[in-house]
Design an enzyme around this catalytic site. Structure first.
Site, PDB file in Angstrom:
ATOM      1  N   SER A 141     -45.680  50.756  32.309  1.00  0.00           N
ATOM      2  CA  SER A 141     -46.587  51.836  31.909  1.00  0.00           C
ATOM      3  C   SER A 141     -47.651  52.022  32.980  1.00  0.00           C
ATOM      4  O   SER A 141     -48.011  51.075  33.685  1.00  0.00           O
ATOM      5  CB  SER A 141     -47.263  51.483  30.579  1.00  0.00           C
ATOM      6  OG  SER A 141     -48.300  52.392  30.277  1.00  0.00           O
ATOM      7  N   TYR A 153     -51.879  45.659  25.072  1.00  0.00           N
ATOM      8  CA  TYR A 153     -50.715  46.382  25.604  1.00  0.00           C
ATOM      9  C   TYR A 153     -50.764  46.405  27.124  1.00  0.00           C
ATOM     10  O   TYR A 153     -49.754  46.152  27.800  1.00  0.00           O
ATOM     11  CB  TYR A 153     -50.720  47.795  25.050  1.00  0.00           C
ATOM     12  CG  TYR A 153     -49.619  48.682  25.574  1.00  0.00           C
ATOM     13  CD1 TYR A 153     -48.324  48.587  25.071  1.00  0.00           C
ATOM     14  CD2 TYR A 153     -49.875  49.643  26.558  1.00  0.00           C
ATOM     15  CE1 TYR A 153     -47.307  49.412  25.539  1.00  0.00           C
ATOM     16  CE2 TYR A 153     -48.872  50.471  27.025  1.00  0.00           C
ATOM     17  CZ  TYR A 153     -47.590  50.352  26.522  1.00  0.00           C
ATOM     18  OH  TYR A 153     -46.597  51.178  26.986  1.00  0.00           O
TER      19      TYR A 153
END
Length: 250
Positions: A141, A153
């Site tokens: 990401s 995350y």
């Protein structure tokens, strides 16, 4: 759209392939000639997804965090088709604030986003050595590159970028490449409510990205297909950012 046959004769496993980016990645690899194993936990959802893909596609339902299930799945793949390409797409996210996330929540995110992909790569590598071809693509990401909160995350995806580089060094002598694709804001099923209810997000992307829009899932799939093919044979240890210019646009 019709693609070439860059992956004719190759076998791929795509995790989290029942919907969203995983489904589009599986479809693109199949369109380019690969036999694709679609993975997820919901067997019926996988069957529906496979029915939408043209080609010799198979489903294999197992939880990537269940070690025994992974052992059984890879034994079956080895005995039936072998494996050339692994796409670690499945992941989890917890958008709560730092103060709200407990130790167990952090551990779960790390298990799904880091430990499981590492373990699947470890199990895939021997199968790739047997066939003389290997491509591992981890979906990370742009959270690894930017700081917008979401610490748990972000940590898991940044760690997976690090694993990508390390495995590239370790598996390079075997001719196995290991790369990552880091998507920006992608209009998947999971993000559609966000897109429809929060106009500020789209306005932000219009200002902040060079292309001024969300990505479509198939645009991420194209990057994965490149890295999985012979065209990406001299690319390894690299994280390919596919974000419409978000990270570099100021």
């Amino acid at each position: 759209m019709t693609w070439g046959a860059r992956l004719e004769g190759r076998v791929a496993l795509v995790t989290g392939a029942a919907r969203g980016m995983g489904f589009e990645i599986a479809r693109r690899l199949a369109d380019e000639g690969a036999t694709v194993w679609l993975n997820g936990r919901d067997a019926e959802a996988l069957r529906r997804a496979a029915a939408e893909i043209e080609g010799d596609d198979r489903t294999i339902a197992f939880d990537i965090c269940d070690e025994e299930a992974c052992i059984e799945a890879f034994a079956m793949i080895r005995s039936t088709t072998g494996l050339d390409i692994l796409v670690n797409n499945a992941g989890a996210r917890d958008r709560r604030t730092f103060d709200s996330i407990e130790r167990a929540d952090m551990a779960r995110l790390m298990e799904v986003n880091l430990v499981a992909p590492f373990d699947l790569a470890r199990r895939a590598a021997p199968l790739m050595r047997e066939r003389g071809y290997g491509r591992i693509v981890n979906i990370t990401s742009i959270a690894s590159e930017i700081a917008r909160g979401d610490a748990a995350y972000t940590a898991s995806k940044a760690a997976l970028d690090g694993v990508t580089r390390s495995l590239a060094a370790e598996l390079g002598p075997d001719g196995i490449t290991v790369n990552a694709v880091a998507p920006g804001f992608v209009l998947t099923e999971a993000n559609k409510d966000w897109f429809e209810k929060d106009g500020e997000v789209s306005e932000h992307l219009a200002r902040r990205t060079s292309l001024g829009r969300w990505a479509e899932p198939h645009e991420i799939a194209g990057a994965v297909a490149f890295l999985a093919s012979e065209d990406g044979s001299y690319v390894t240890g690299h994280t390919l950012v596919v974000d419409g210019g978000y990270v570099t646009h100021f």
